[in-house]
Motif scaffolding. Structure first.
Motif, mmCIF file in Angstrom:
data_model
loop_
_atom_site.group_PDB
_atom_site.id
_atom_site.type_symbol
_atom_site.label_atom_id
_atom_site.label_comp_id
_atom_site.label_asym_id
_atom_site.label_seq_id
_atom_site.Cartn_x
_atom_site.Cartn_y
_atom_site.Cartn_z
ATOM 1 N N THR A 2 -13.056 4.921 7.183
ATOM 2 C CA THR A 2 -12.685 4.837 8.595
ATOM 3 C C THR A 2 -13.892 4.563 9.469
ATOM 4 O O THR A 2 -13.842 3.742 10.393
ATOM 5 C CB THR A 2 -11.998 6.137 9.035
ATOM 6 N N ARG A 6 -14.425 1.264 11.809
ATOM 7 C CA ARG A 6 -14.626 1.421 13.246
ATOM 8 C C ARG A 6 -15.919 0.746 13.696
ATOM 9 O O ARG A 6 -15.940 0.012 14.688
ATOM 10 C CB ARG A 6 -14.638 2.901 13.598
ATOM 11 N N LEU A 71 -8.469 2.033 16.563
ATOM 12 C CA LEU A 71 -9.552 2.882 16.076
ATOM 13 C C LEU A 71 -10.873 2.584 16.787
ATOM 14 O O LEU A 71 -11.686 3.481 17.004
ATOM 15 C CB LEU A 71 -9.709 2.658 14.567
ATOM 16 N N ASP A 92 -6.637 6.886 15.794
ATOM 17 C CA ASP A 92 -6.598 6.579 14.367
ATOM 18 C C ASP A 92 -5.135 6.562 13.923
ATOM 19 O O ASP A 92 -4.417 7.553 14.119
ATOM 20 C CB ASP A 92 -7.385 7.650 13.608
ATOM 21 N N THR A 94 -3.905 6.952 11.159
ATOM 22 C CA THR A 94 -3.589 7.960 10.140
ATOM 23 C C THR A 94 -3.357 9.338 10.747
ATOM 24 O O THR A 94 -2.907 10.250 10.049
ATOM 25 C CB THR A 94 -4.712 8.049 9.088
#
Length: 207
Positions: A2, A6, A71, A92, A94
């Motif tokens: 992640t 990003r 993100l 995010d 997720t």
């Protein structure tokens, strides 16, 4: 993963927005699929992984109340600059900062290309879409991964995944969506492979 994603998109955000100004330039089938989704969808529509906001704007132009989440702070800044009349937030996919059942519908437009198909957060998408709401997911069709070290004029550190349709459908249906349609098309001149679009609808409780 992640943090690398990003950082890479923060780096390329301005050039990404400049090089990809339109929602579906030269891809009329993609635009037609989005228009069909818009006829079914209810507002508000979440553009989950919105980038610089080109799809968010297109959804708005189709008459929907659309909000974008991405993100990358850099992408959100570009989206706000280009589309100041629309709402964008950093987040995010997720773990979305959205209440349960708060979206009438959602679009996940190539937002999962940097994760394996098995890691697509279908349960999180299911959580934020209301019962009976539609979700449109666009992705690269196949079963491979490629490392991307340069994009949009910058050095980046990204893995790009192609997803198998049956694996994607299994993940979505196990999370609580019903499959509505799964159109596919062959690659365009600037694409590395075929593309897929999965239209889903969240099951009502007890269905």
């Amino acid at each position: 993963m992640t943090s690398m994603t990003r950082a890479s998109y923060d780096l390329v955000a301005a050039d990404y927005a400049r090089l990809l100004p339109g929602a579906h330039d030269g891809r009329p089938l993609d635009a037609a699929i989005m228009r069909a989704f818009a006829e079914l969808a209810e507002s508000p529509v979440g553009d989950l992984g919105c980038g610089a906001g080109r799809i968010t704007r297109y959804l708005h132009d189709l008459g929907l109340e659309a909000v974008g989440v991405d993100l990358s702070d850099g992408m959100v800044a570009e989206a706000r600059r280009l589309h100041p009349h629309l709402e964008f937030a950093q987040g995010d996919i997720t773990g979305l900062d959205l209440a349960d059942d708060s979206l009438g519908s959602a679009v996940v437009w190539y937002s999962t290309v940097h994760m394996p198909a098995e890691e697509v957060p279908w349960r999180e998408f299911h959580r934020v879409v209301k019962p009976g709401g539609y979700l449109l997911h666009a992705f690269k069709l196949g079963n491979r991964v490629r490392h991307l070290s340069h994009a949009y004029g910058h050095d980046v550190d990204l893995d790009v995944y192609w997803h198998d349709m049956d694996v994607v459908v299994t993940g979505a249906t196990e999370a609580g969506f019903n499959e509505v349609a799964r159109p596919e098309r062959q690659k365009g001149v600037d694409e590395a492979g075929p593309q897929a679009f999965l239209l889903l609808r969240k099951r009502n409780p007890g269905a």
